[in-house]
Design a protein around this motif. Structure first.
Motif, PDB file in Angstrom:
ATOM      1  N   PRO A  51     -12.647 -10.334  -2.543  1.00  0.00           N
ATOM      2  CA  PRO A  51     -13.275 -11.593  -2.984  1.00  0.00           C
ATOM      3  C   PRO A  51     -12.294 -12.538  -3.686  1.00  0.00           C
ATOM      4  N   GLN A  52     -11.254 -11.983  -4.289  1.00  0.00           N
ATOM      5  CA  GLN A  52     -10.258 -12.823  -4.979  1.00  0.00           C
ATOM      6  C   GLN A  52      -9.309 -13.496  -3.978  1.00  0.00           C
ATOM      7  N   LEU A  53      -9.415 -13.122  -2.691  1.00  0.00           N
ATOM      8  CA  LEU A  53      -8.486 -13.656  -1.691  1.00  0.00           C
ATOM      9  C   LEU A  53      -9.067 -14.863  -0.959  1.00  0.00           C
ATOM     10  N   GLU A  54     -10.138 -15.420  -1.521  1.00  0.00           N
ATOM     11  CA  GLU A  54     -10.728 -16.612  -0.913  1.00  0.00           C
ATOM     12  C   GLU A  54      -9.688 -17.729  -0.913  1.00  0.00           C
ATOM     13  N   GLY A  55      -9.573 -18.425   0.201  1.00  0.00           N
ATOM     14  CA  GLY A  55      -8.569 -19.502   0.275  1.00  0.00           C
ATOM     15  C   GLY A  55      -7.239 -19.035   0.830  1.00  0.00           C
ATOM     16  N   VAL A  56      -7.067 -17.713   0.953  1.00  0.00           N
ATOM     17  CA  VAL A  56      -5.838 -17.186   1.560  1.00  0.00           C
ATOM     18  C   VAL A  56      -5.977 -17.279   3.077  1.00  0.00           C
ATOM     19  N   ASP A  57      -5.003 -17.924   3.733  1.00  0.00           N
ATOM     20  CA  ASP A  57      -5.073 -18.085   5.185  1.00  0.00           C
ATOM     21  C   ASP A  57      -4.373 -16.956   5.924  1.00  0.00           C
ATOM     22  N   ARG A  58      -3.216 -16.543   5.370  1.00  0.00           N
ATOM     23  CA  ARG A  58      -2.469 -15.469   6.015  1.00  0.00           C
ATOM     24  C   ARG A  58      -2.169 -14.398   4.990  1.00  0.00           C
ATOM     25  N   LEU A  59      -2.626 -13.184   5.283  1.00  0.00           N
ATOM     26  CA  LEU A  59      -2.460 -12.050   4.365  1.00  0.00           C
ATOM     27  C   LEU A  59      -1.471 -11.066   4.987  1.00  0.00           C
ATOM     28  N   GLY A  60      -0.408 -10.738   4.262  1.00  0.00           N
ATOM     29  CA  GLY A  60       0.577  -9.788   4.765  1.00  0.00           C
ATOM     30  C   GLY A  60       0.205  -8.361   4.400  1.00  0.00           C
ATOM     31  N   LEU A  61       0.282  -7.462   5.376  1.00  0.00           N
ATOM     32  CA  LEU A  61       0.092  -6.026   5.133  1.00  0.00           C
ATOM     33  C   LEU A  61       1.374  -5.313   5.539  1.00  0.00           C
ATOM     34  N   GLU A  62       1.740  -4.284   4.788  1.00  0.00           N
ATOM     35  CA  GLU A  62       2.924  -3.512   5.170  1.00  0.00           C
ATOM     36  C   GLU A  62       2.654  -2.812   6.494  1.00  0.00           C
ATOM     37  N   ASP A  63       3.695  -2.736   7.349  1.00  0.00           N
ATOM     38  CA  ASP A  63       3.452  -2.140   8.667  1.00  0.00           C
ATOM     39  C   ASP A  63       3.255  -0.623   8.600  1.00  0.00           C
ATOM     40  N   SER A  64       3.480  -0.036   7.428  1.00  0.00           N
ATOM     41  CA  SER A  64       3.258   1.408   7.280  1.00  0.00           C
ATOM     42  C   SER A  64       1.804   1.737   6.925  1.00  0.00           C
ATOM     43  N   ILE A  65       0.956   0.725   6.796  1.00  0.00           N
ATOM     44  CA  ILE A  65      -0.432   0.953   6.376  1.00  0.00           C
ATOM     45  C   ILE A  65      -1.168   1.821   7.404  1.00  0.00           C
ATOM     46  N   ALA A  66      -2.075   2.649   6.905  1.00  0.00           N
ATOM     47  CA  ALA A  66      -2.867   3.486   7.811  1.00  0.00           C
ATOM     48  C   ALA A  66      -3.806   2.606   8.652  1.00  0.00           C
ATOM     49  N   TRP A  67      -4.022   3.025   9.859  1.00  0.00           N
ATOM     50  CA  TRP A  67      -4.851   2.292  10.810  1.00  0.00           C
ATOM     51  C   TRP A  67      -6.221   1.966  10.223  1.00  0.00           C
ATOM     52  N   ARG A  68      -6.868   2.972   9.601  1.00  0.00           N
ATOM     53  CA  ARG A  68      -8.232   2.724   9.105  1.00  0.00           C
ATOM     54  C   ARG A  68      -8.218   1.758   7.927  1.00  0.00           C
ATOM     55  N   THR A  95       0.804  -1.219   0.000  1.00  0.00           N
ATOM     56  CA  THR A  95       0.000   0.000   0.000  1.00  0.00           C
ATOM     57  C   THR A  95       0.844   1.280   0.000  1.00  0.00           C
ATOM     58  N   ALA A  96       2.123   1.189   0.413  1.00  0.00           N
ATOM     59  CA  ALA A  96       2.959   2.401   0.409  1.00  0.00           C
ATOM     60  C   ALA A  96       3.163   2.828  -1.046  1.00  0.00           C
TER      61      ALA A  96
END
Ligand code: ZN
Ligand code: ZN
Length: 380
Positions: free
Chosen positions: A108-125, A44-45
């Motif tokens: 919806p395309q992430l069905e079947g994904v067990d662990r999703l990584g987000l960058e730690d710089s992502i905004a809280w909301r 997201t950065a």
């Protein structure tokens, strides 16, 4: 400046195309190495999105699936620009563009994904929106793309060299203004205009022009203070070319320096060149920091050096690797770092000298080449 170096205009005119081929693959490898165990990652950065895809818009996120698929979500303002930029950067066939108001539209395309990584710089909301949108466990990832960005390729280096040369030429054109009676703001405005005229999209950060006691503030903002004979004038200036930045500091003295000023200039000069000598592949960034600090300590000015020695530069003005006492980074060819020791005495003044260096196979090469002898003679 050496006549053999190409001018800024030549460099800007002959920039090689930026290609992002292989970067998504590199990220996939990095994820595997990091052992994060994620099935997909959301980048997201914006600078990371740009580095991965070539997209320069103000809203976009890239979702990289474990399967190798990648989707970039951006809004309708970029329906034409996004596919065009991705194609030009060489990833038009690898990244599908999804036009939607929110990046979570890809959920919806992430069905079947067990662990999703987000960058730690992502905004809280935004993080909350992702948590609400997917079934998967959401895990934070730190500096994955940032670590890849720390090694520049030839096209990136060409942009940074152009930015540095624009800055050298802008400072040369403005140096004659360094006379008693001229203000900090006047010099700042002249530098910014000269960089734009030289082919920069703008300054790389807020240009610093700090004179007399103001030079004791490492991040001073230019004021309408008029220069006086004997002043130190600290100028920290960089340009942006096609998103890539440069960073340089020189400290001038107007007329003959007094004894104390001369010691400050000499000591910082020695410290800075010792630091530059230490920049080579395999060197610890912390080692470069301690080399600079050691020289200042020998001159009794260790306590006047109140910031870290340097930082990586690229799409951001401060990026990896960090050149500081606590840094675990080991320098590698393609890293671009500053070496910028300084000493600051409140109420009196400060001196800083900063170069932008690319780590090469055998050591390093300076992108910034402005002369360091900066005593400005005043007519009597
Ligand atoms: Zn700087
Ligand atoms: Zn800097």
């Amino acid at each position: 400046m050496s006549t053999s170096s190409p001018s800024a205009a030549d460099l800007v005119e002959n920039l090689p195309p930026l290609r992002v081929d292989g970067r998504l693959m590199a990220l996939r490898h990095r994820l595997a190495e990091a052992g994060a165990g994620v099935d997909a990652v959301v980048v997201t950065a914006l600078r990371n999105v740009r580095w991965l895809t070539g997209f320069t818009g103000s809203n976009g996120a890239v979702v990289l699936f474990g399967s190798g698929r990648a989707v970039m979500v951006t809004d309708s303002r970029y329906a034409e620009q996004a596919p065009a930029e991705l194609a030009a950067a060489g990833c038009g066939d690898d990244v599908e563009v999804l036009i939607a108001r929110r990046s979570t539209a890809v959920a919806p395309q992430l069905e079947g994904v067990d662990r999703l990584g987000l960058e730690d710089s992502i905004a809280w909301r935004e993080q909350l929106a992702w948590k609400a949108a997917v079934e998967a466990e959401v895990v934070p990832l730190t500096s994955l793309v940032e670590q890849l960005r720390a090694v520049k390729d030839a096209a990136e280096l060409a942009r940074m060299q152009a930015a540095a040369t624009i800055t050298d030429e802008a400072l040369a054109s403005v140096e004659p203004m360094l006379r008693p009676g001229v203000t900090e703001i006047q010099v700042q405005q002249a530098l910014d205009a000269a960089m734009r005229a030289g082919g920069a999209s703008g300054p790389a950060y807020d240009t610093i022009v700090a004179s007399g006691p103001n030079s004791a503030l490492p991040h001073a903002r230019p004021t309408d203070r008029e220069f006086q004979a004997g002043d130190l004038v600290l100028i920290d200036v960089g340009a942006t070319v096609d998103g890539y930045r440069s960073d340089m500091t020189r400290t001038f003295v107007l007329g003959d320096p007094d004894d104390r000023t001369e010691v400050m200039l000499d000591l910082v000069g020695l410290s800075q060149s010792a630091g530059v000598q230490a920049v080579r592949p395999g060197a610890g960034a912390a080692e470069v920091d301690s080399v600079c600090r050691e020289v200042l300590a020998q001159g009794g000015m260790a306590d006047a050096f109140i910031h870290s020695t340097g930082h990586g530069v690229g799409l951001d003005i401060h990026e990896l690797p960090t050149v500081a006492s606590q840094s675990a980074a080991v320098l590698a060819p393609g890293n671009v770092v500053t070496v910028e020791p300084g000493v600051y005495f409140p109420g009196v003044g400060g001196v800083r000298v900063e170069d932008l260096l690319v780590v090469t196979q055998g050591g390093c090469r300076a992108l910034t080449r402005y002369p360091k002898t900066t005593v400005v003679p005043l007519a009597r």
